[in-house]
Design a protein around this motif. Sequence first.
Motif: not given
Lengths: 294, 194
Positions: A33-36, A195-202, A280-281
């Motif tokens: 995941a590329l988060i920003g 928004n990583i919340a919904d994709m965190e488990n993958v 959270q991180l």
Amino acid sequence: MDSVIVAKGLVKKYKKFTLGPVDFEIPKGFSTALIGANGAGKTTLLDTICGIVAPSKGEVTYFGEITDIEEGETKERIGYQAAQGMYPMSWTPYDVAVANQLGFKGFHEERYWELCKKYGVAERGERKQTLMKMSDGNRIRLRLAAVFARDTELLVLDEPGSNLDPLMRDRLCGQFREYLEEGDGEKTILFSTHNIADMENVTDYAILMYDGAVIESGFVNELCERYVLVSGERATFDKIQRSLLVEDRNMSTCFGFAKAEEKEKLEKAGAVVETPNLQQLSIFLLRYAEQQNS
Amino acid sequence: MRELVWQLNMKKPVILLLAGTFAVILFPICTMIGEDTVLEAICRMIFLTLGVTALMLYEERILLLRGKGPGYTFYRSMPHTAEKEKRRWCVADLFLVTTASVWFLFYEGLRLLVNDCGSAGFLYALFLGYLLCTHLFYRHPYILLCVIISGMFLLGFRPWVSVHWAWMLLAVGVFVLGEVWFYQNIGKLWVKER
């Protein structure tokens, strides 16, 4: 670590924005995941990796040996889906099918129509409804159907979860797992999200970006263990303030974020210390980067 | 067959080539037929339609080449050969269609509609202004070429009226060779540039 993409000193300059220089690796066989935040440079980075725009400087190595994306069948092996503007709005699902069939050898029309039906976006051979008339969610579904209908080794998806309803997002996560399992360590996914919340488990591996720079990267478990989430009373927080990277103070309870090496010290001072999850991180790290920048 | 239908449907370069080529080849024939005949009027109407279509598509191509139009991401994500070929043809089409559009739509078309040199000249100047603005916006060398050619016409250089038809054929030859040259050279540069 076997990497499917290795970027070194990658820079893309625009008039008002510069990406990089960034160095990173995308591990093979995992979902990254590329988060920003918006405007962090996620799309620019994905566009540069996929040859949509040329880098101003730097080098990207694909599949361990290829340094020019235009070389041979490299683009055939990469399934790229932009967040928007992928196809002209006047196209119908049928046009998308034909265009992909003409553009890519590994496109399976049968699979495309099955996915279109599964995602509830179009029936086989739909030639009337243009993308213009579709909702944002349905356009994303259609783009996903097109990319999952191809034989690829690397999927690069820009904001695949945005504008999708919870059910479809869950289905997308299932599709991710299926793709990785099918690949048996040979297939990789790189997707961007704010928004990583919904994709965190993958998400197996994460790269965090802020203002055109990579601020942190690593496998999710390792990454989360590098930091700690801290909570406690105001008096405790007064004592540990220097150890915290970011803090939030309410009337009664306070929350903060610190490096894992501070754990013992924080616990001794009476704070409650936990390992953060990826969401959270990412929030705390982006806030920290913002704080450092201002 | 499916590909051809799709290409026409998707306004791919094939349609541009058809429009441009028809216009370039048929125009000299039309001018030789003579003035004020029904056939000539019909031919001019066809040219006008082709010109309008070509210009609209031509703008779409520019957007695609400049990486600004809808769908360019898809074209850029396609494998090297298919995309490269496409881009090179796009550039070649620009050259042909620009020329064809200027010749037929904005001189003959306006003359047909207005039938008055003064008004046509005014509208023509407006068109030049429009082209110039487009050039400044897209910074596309082919539009500048278009402006130059249009300017020449405006100043009275009308080869199909004052010059022998053989010169016209030569001009057509030059355009065809030009297209091939652009396809071979400039198209490649465009691909490398991005």
